[in-house]
Enzyme design. Structure first.
Site, PDB file in Angstrom:
ATOM      1  N   ASN A   1     -15.358  51.067  -6.506  1.00  0.00           N
ATOM      2  CA  ASN A   1     -17.226  51.056  -7.216  1.00  0.00           C
ATOM      3  C   ASN A   1     -17.994  51.324  -8.741  1.00  0.00           C
ATOM      4  OD1 ASN A   1     -17.057  52.732  -5.741  1.00  0.00           O
ATOM      5  ND2 ASN A   1     -19.740  52.521  -4.986  1.00  0.00           N
TER       6      ASN A   1
ATOM      7  N   GLN B   1     -14.825  53.877 -12.201  1.00  0.00           N
ATOM      8  CA  GLN B   1     -16.109  53.717 -12.666  1.00  0.00           C
ATOM      9  C   GLN B   1     -16.759  54.516 -13.856  1.00  0.00           C
ATOM     10  OE1 GLN B   1     -18.020  55.371  -9.709  1.00  0.00           O
ATOM     11  NE2 GLN B   1     -19.273  56.905 -10.705  1.00  0.00           N
TER      12      GLN B   1
ATOM     13  N   SER C   1     -12.197  60.909  -8.065  1.00  0.00           N
ATOM     14  CA  SER C   1     -12.485  59.401  -7.410  1.00  0.00           C
ATOM     15  C   SER C   1     -13.570  58.588  -8.331  1.00  0.00           C
ATOM     16  CB  SER C   1     -13.503  59.406  -6.090  1.00  0.00           C
ATOM     17  OG  SER C   1     -14.332  60.486  -6.324  1.00  0.00           O
TER      18      SER C   1
END
Length: 368
Positions: free
Chosen positions: A54, A339, A335
């Site tokens: 995401n 993105q 992480s």
């Protein structure tokens, strides 16, 4: 066009694939060399298939101006992909503890549609939060989409475990190092700052369309990330330096209970039993102490010239056999790999262009 310039991209995670695609579109001859390929969706030695994928920035402009640039570029790219089905819009919610950055430094408030602070009634006691429109992709399918786009442009893939940069440079004019945690052990890179951050998640079936990131209780962070196809990633954990790839049943229960409190729509009847669990996931985020490494480096091959038969000859003979090459690094995204992927790949392509234009045997390093 750069059709005669052969670039080997080492690694086929989202960073390697994005970099390879931009390079292929610029006309380079691209060959992807990797132990794990995009179709290896169950490989735990491969970070990209396990990501929530995401778009949720964590850095402030002060902490990470370069990362913010990468994220803005990726956001714009994913918006373009929404009509194709490879990316989807979500309503995003973030909740913070009062001692976190909270609403400070949220540079993305001018990028994401419908950004606004949350009222206290929508936050746990003592917490603050924001809501905005954001995006996600289906991690395994997105990587496979990038691979198909590469193949259309004539890029080639080879499954191979590389233990030394010398193997990667065989037949290559330049190598892009997108090896993630592999940077820790590949001879010629040997970056001991590379480290895993263990993440355990639960993949569930749900029509949920709200992305929720909740760190209001620092002892028990949780997140809910819907992705295209009616699947939702529920997490999670953040185990720095933890290489354990086994599923912890107690963690599963904590994740499901916390995520159910955050958004009851992940369950068909509002209970844990009503959550349709598809799979339990454990992956290792490819982090790096000091942050992502995106830079060009000149190195001399062979790597260990003291063991080379040439070392027995005259200095001029050794020099004639040695060669200086360019290595472009792109790893350590933890992480934030998805993105930041497109923006980081654009910087990689710029470094590759500069290397072919400017490096003519002089040892130098260029950093973006």
């Amino acid at each position: 066009m750069h059709s005669q310039k052969r670039v080997v991209v080492l690694g086929s995670g989202v960073i390697g694939l994005s970099s390879a695609l931009i390079l292929a579109r610029k006309g380079y001859s691209v060959h992807i060399l990797a132990r794990d390929l995009p179709e290896d969706v169950s490989s735990q030695t491969f970070a990209s298939p396990w990501a929530g994928a995401n778009w949720t920035p964590f850095m402030t402009l002060t902490d990470g101006p370069r990362q913010a640039k990468w994220e803005e570029s990726t956001f714009k790219k994913w918006v373009e992909l929404v009509p194709t089905g490879h990316a989807m819009w979500l309503k995003g919610t973030r909740r913070f503890a009062q001692n976190e950055d909270g609403l400070l430094g949220h540079w993305y408030k001018d990028i994401t549609p419908n950004y606004r602070p949350l009222p206290s009634s929508e936050c746990p006691p003592g917490a603050i939060g924001v809501t905005y429109d954001t995006l996600s992709v289906h991690a395994p399918k997105y990587c496979q989409y990038l691979a198909r786009e590469l193949q259309k442009l004539g890029a080639t893939f080879e499954r191979r475990t590389v233990t030394s940069l010398e193997q990667a440079f065989d037949g290559a004019d330049l190598v892009v190092n997108a090896t993630g945690l592999g940077a820790k052990s590949i001879a010629g890179i040997d970056d001991q700052a590379a480290e895993p951050i263990r993440g355990q998640t639960v993949l569930v079936k749900s029509p949920c369309k709200r992305c929720t990131m909740d760190s209001s209780d620092p002892a028990s962070p949780a997140y809910i990330i819907p992705r295209p196809g009616g699947e939702v990633i529920c997490g999670g954990t953040y185990g720095v330096g933890d290489w354990d790839l086994s599923v912890n049943p107690e963690t599963v229960q904590r994740i499901l209970k916390h995520c159910l409190r955050l958004d009851p729509t992940i369950s068909s009847d509002g209970t844990i039993e009503g959550i349709e669990v598809l799979r339990h996931n454990v992956g290792l985020r490819p982090a790096r102490r000091g942050g992502p490494r995106v830079e060009a480096e000149r190195i001399v091959l062979p790597l260990d010239r003291t063991k080379s038969p040439l070392s027995l000859g005259r200095g001029s003979a050794r020099a004639a056999k040695e060669k200086e090459v360019t290595l472009v690094h792109a790893y350590g995204f933890s992480s934030a790999g998805y993105q930041q992927s497109w923006g980081a790949a654009e910087d990689v392509a710029q470094l590759v262009d500069e290397a072919f234009q400017r490096y003519h045997g002089a040892a130098r390093e260029s950093k973006l």
